[in-house]
Motif scaffolding. Structure first.
Motif, mmCIF file in Angstrom:
data_model
loop_
_atom_site.group_PDB
_atom_site.id
_atom_site.type_symbol
_atom_site.label_atom_id
_atom_site.label_comp_id
_atom_site.label_asym_id
_atom_site.label_seq_id
_atom_site.Cartn_x
_atom_site.Cartn_y
_atom_site.Cartn_z
ATOM 1 N N LYS A 64 0.809 -1.223 0.000
ATOM 2 C CA LYS A 64 0.000 0.000 0.000
ATOM 3 C C LYS A 64 0.844 1.276 0.000
ATOM 4 N N ASN A 92 -5.001 -3.860 5.925
ATOM 5 C CA ASN A 92 -3.637 -3.311 5.855
ATOM 6 C C ASN A 92 -3.649 -1.953 5.155
ATOM 7 N N SER A 171 -6.933 1.446 -4.755
ATOM 8 C CA SER A 171 -6.791 1.076 -6.166
ATOM 9 C C SER A 171 -7.570 1.994 -7.102
ATOM 10 N N ALA A 204 -0.788 -11.510 -4.952
ATOM 11 C CA ALA A 204 -2.165 -11.595 -4.452
ATOM 12 C C ALA A 204 -2.991 -10.451 -5.032
ATOM 13 N N GLY A 206 -6.369 -8.231 -4.278
ATOM 14 C CA GLY A 206 -7.454 -7.837 -3.382
ATOM 15 C C GLY A 206 -8.390 -6.857 -4.062
ATOM 16 N N MET A 208 -6.959 -5.150 -6.934
ATOM 17 C CA MET A 208 -6.380 -5.255 -8.284
ATOM 18 C C MET A 208 -5.446 -4.119 -8.693
ATOM 19 N N GLY A 209 -5.260 -3.121 -7.855
ATOM 20 C CA GLY A 209 -4.342 -2.045 -8.234
ATOM 21 C C GLY A 209 -2.914 -2.549 -8.382
ATOM 22 N N THR A 210 -2.534 -3.486 -7.545
ATOM 23 C CA THR A 210 -1.167 -3.997 -7.581
ATOM 24 C C THR A 210 -0.916 -4.774 -8.874
ATOM 25 N N GLU A 305 1.479 -14.202 5.502
ATOM 26 C CA GLU A 305 0.266 -14.258 6.338
ATOM 27 C C GLU A 305 -0.844 -14.971 5.569
ATOM 28 N N SER A 333 3.792 -8.723 -0.801
ATOM 29 C CA SER A 333 3.013 -7.488 -0.636
ATOM 30 C C SER A 333 2.707 -7.169 0.833
ATOM 31 N N TYR A 334 3.205 -8.006 1.743
ATOM 32 C CA TYR A 334 2.819 -7.873 3.156
ATOM 33 C C TYR A 334 3.832 -7.045 3.957
HETATM 34 C C1 LIG Z 1 -3.959 -5.039 -0.040
HETATM 35 C C2 LIG Z 1 -3.062 -6.209 -0.093
HETATM 36 C C3 LIG Z 1 -2.906 -6.956 -1.271
HETATM 37 C C4 LIG Z 1 -3.760 -6.731 -2.489
HETATM 38 O O1 LIG Z 1 -3.393 -5.618 -3.236
HETATM 39 P P1 LIG Z 1 -4.450 -5.018 -4.243
HETATM 40 O O2 LIG Z 1 -3.743 -3.926 -4.931
HETATM 41 O O3 LIG Z 1 -5.600 -4.523 -3.401
HETATM 42 O O4 LIG Z 1 -4.898 -6.097 -5.159
HETATM 43 C C5 LIG Z 1 -1.993 -7.984 -1.295
HETATM 44 N N1 LIG Z 1 -1.269 -8.284 -0.191
HETATM 45 C C6 LIG Z 1 -1.407 -7.614 0.960
HETATM 46 C C7 LIG Z 1 -0.609 -8.045 2.135
HETATM 47 C C8 LIG Z 1 -2.306 -6.550 1.057
HETATM 48 O O5 LIG Z 1 -2.445 -5.891 2.218
#
Ligand SMILES: *Cc1c(COP(=O)(O)O)cnc(C)c1O
Length: 369
Positions: A64, A92, A171, A204, A206, A208-210, A305, A333-334
């Motif tokens: 994030k 998160n 996102s 991952a 969530g 989709m922005g990533t 996690e 991404s964590y």
């Molecule tokens: C938010 C999050 C994601 C997902 O990212 P998006 O851009 O929302 O798809 C992946 N991993 C972790 C640990 C996150 O906190």
């Protein structure tokens, strides 16, 4: 804030006109890349690498931070005094927003809906409170709308301005640009010989922005790397319809800001949305996800996690037989920053009562040690 850091972003170096975008340097970039020799050997994947967005920030890390550099840049440029965002109780994104908003001198409202209980939910709620975020417990979407209207009115009456609103997960097209830059950062690391150009990235999904930001950035940086986005949320947060739209919207924003940034066709053949690893629900841990978390911790000491990264790694592990000869990058991404000191003295009873149940009820079965 430190505007001179603008020059450091690889995306801005490639397209200097993009320095007109709102931006504040908050993170610790570039994040390292690690060769996972031990874990890769266990999986029969000698070409397995890890992108360390778990080290993306000093106060709080994870994916994030990259989005917030643009979103908080916009809030500050538009002279907002507060921000408002959305998430589940253990979000998160809501926590990262709270921490970096505080650093930027902005008040933060987090609109939080219920989720399955976990130790990470407790930690994030306490840390958000310590960052002086106002945590609003919302029963569901209709409740969110009513509360947001109330906050807008209060902020206008008391402070003369509306809050700057960030969507779930950050996102928006603007937030997504943080991951367009991440792909240019990766390109620099490839050019510097830190890793071969990956055949595929696992990450991952969530909101989709990533994954979509990476897809656009890889295309623009001239990398043929495919993206496997592992769904850990349901529609509308993750869906098959969303990537082409978000790709086009982020691309349009970049092209409008710097006409040298091309408009790309959506590279559908390079994007795969992986269903089947979320399990029954968002933030409900799976056996496969927890096994993946345990395996990479034992092999490499990497801390993942159960809500996002464990499920994404489970997908990669299931694909291992097909990935043997490939260069594969797992995007961590964590957050990797230990928050235990900051929350040690925070009493959960100081949170709004609706959040107390996360501390009084047990965590979900797969999160019990
Ligand atoms: C938010 C999050 C994601 C997902 O990212 P998006 O851009 O929302 O798809 C992946 N991993 C972790 C640990 C996150 O906190």
């Amino acid at each position: 804030m430190n505007e001179s850091c603008n020059a450091d972003l690889p995306l801005f170096d490639a397209y200097p006109g993009l320095r007109a975008l709102p931006y504040r340097a908050l993170g610790t970039l570039p994040t390292p890349v690690t060769h996972l020799a031990t874990f890769g050997a266990e999986l029969g994947m000698p070409g397995l690498y890890l992108k360390r967005d778990d080290q993306s920030g000093a106060l709080y890390a994870g994916n994030k931070v990259r989005k917030l550099e643009f979103l908080l840049g916009h809030a500050l440029d538009s002279d907002a005094k507060s921000v408002l965002t959305f998430g589940a109780a253990g979000s998160n994104h809501a926590l990262a927003t709270a921490i970096y908003a505080e650093q930027c001198g902005l008040r933060c409202h987090s609109m939080l809906v219920p989720q399955h209980n976990a130790h990470s939910v407790r930690r994030n709620l306490l840390r958000g409170h310590a960052a002086r975020s106002t945590l609003h417990a919302c029963a569901g979407r209709p409740g969110v709308v009513v509360r947001v209207a109330q906050i807008f009115k209060d902020e206008l009456l008391q402070h003369g301005r509306f809050p700057s609103v960030f969507p779930p997960g950050g996102s928006s097209p603007l937030g997504t640009i943080g991951f367009v830059n991440a792909a240019f950062e990766l390109k620099q690391q490839i050019d510097a010989g830190l890793l071969p150009a990956p055949d595929v990235i696992y990450v991952a999904s969530g909101t989709m922005g990533t994954c979509v930001g990476l897809l656009l950035g890889l295309r623009a940086a001239g990398l043929a790397t495919a993206v496997h986005a592992v769904a850990v949320t349901k529609a509308p947060y993750t869906s098959a319809e969303k990537p082409p739209k978000l790709f086009a919207a982020a691309n349009a924003l970049l092209h409008e800001t710097d006409p040298n940034f091309p408009v790309f066709d959506y590279p559908a053949e390079r994007f795969t949305l992986r269903q089947g690893f979320m399990g029954r629900d968002y933030a409900l841990y799976t056996e496969a996800g927890c096994a993946a978390v345990a395996k990479i911790r034992a092999a490499e000491g990497v801390a993942l996690e159960g809500t996002y990264t464990g499920k994404a790694l489970a997908a990669l592990m299931a694909d291992a037989p097909d990935l043997a000869g490939k260069t594969v990058l797992f995007w961590n991404s964590y957050n990797g920053v230990d928050v235990s000191d900051v929350i040690a003295d925070v009493d959960y009873r100081r949170l709004p009562p609706a959040f107390h149940r996360y501390f009084e009820d047990d965590v979900q079965p797969l999160d019990r040690d």
